[in-house]
Design a protein around this motif. Structure first.
Motif: not given
Length: 261
Positions: A174-182
């Motif tokens: 979830l952190l990885c996905v958030f980082y990419s989306v950000l």
């Protein structure tokens, strides 16, 4: 150090993650190849222009979106293995420092980042050759190599968060996905963000560099209003080096605490 690298590689090999890295590189090029055969692809003046657009999409969205997630997941696996297997006590009995362990894991992250980026480029060249005219192969492979290094370096702040929270694999994903989306959100707001902020965000910085690099080599039409934001290769390397070094120092500090040193 070589033995440590072989050891870390063996850990991931047992989980068959190497094959997954290669297969994940097919996620963008193959479907995009099919999309490029639709009538909308007729808007390009030549087969070379069609391939340029195709390559930009694969590297600009496929690699920049998927690679940070891939690096984050690999980092979680590498840094959580000792915790999950409760082997920290065993590690204290062998003459290997925490810094050596951390550096071995970081090198593995760069290795897989380069493999993913180069694989994506090779697949895009092969698939692109079916629908368009491929050009500047050597340059595109070198560009992919640079992208793999830059994006991996730019993802190390995410690795800091993964190691800091040290939660479940799901939380890390979830952190990885958030980082990419950000990062993608920031890229869509380049015109409204200050130049300093654009340069301090690693993935958007790499996006700006890649746009300028592709334009200078004639494989992209131009950067338009973003011209004043484009960093040089030297500036990009300097900024990402500082970010990577600070991230490694923080990761090493947290890893030492976890090992009880």
């Amino acid at each position: 150090m070589l033995k440590l690298l072989i050891c870390e590689f063996s850990k991931l090999k047992r989980k068959k993650f190497i094959l997954l890295v290669v297969l994940s590189a097919f996620l963008f090029p193959v479907p995009l190849t099919i999309m490029m055969t639709t009538p909308q692809a007729g808007q390009y003046d030549s087969k070379i222009d069609l391939f340029n657009a195709y390559f930009q999409f694969v590297m600009g969205y496929g690699v920049e979106l998927l690679l940070p997630c891939m690096i984050g997941v690999i980092a979680a696996m590498l840094f959580f293995m000792e915790r999950d297997n409760d082997t920290f006590k065993n590690l204290r009995t062998i003459p290997i420092t925490s810094t050596q362990m951390v550096l071995a894991k970081i090198i593995m992250l760069f290795f897989f980042g380069i493999i993913f980026s180069l694989t994506s480029a090779v697949i895009s060249i092969i698939c692109g050759g079916i629908i368009a005219e491929v050009s500047s192969i050597a340059y595109r492979l070198f560009f992919a190599l640079e992208m793999g290094i830059f994006i991996t370096a730019g993802t190390l702040p995410l690795v800091v968060l993964v190691v800091f929270f040290s939660r479940t694999y799901v939380f890390s994903i979830l952190l990885c996905v958030f980082y990419s989306v950000l990062s993608l959100t920031a890229e869509s707001s380049f015109g409204a963000l200050p130049k300093l902020m654009c340069w301090l965000m690693p993935i958007p910085l790499t996006t700006l560099w890649s746009a300028g690099n592709l334009t200078s080599h004639g494989t992209m039409d131009g950067v338009g209003m973003l011209e004043n934001l484009i960093p040089t290769t030297f500036q990009t390397i300097a900024i990402l080096t500082v970010i990577a070094l600070l991230s490694v120092i923080l990761i090493n500090y947290m890893y030492k605490k976890r090992r009880g040193e």
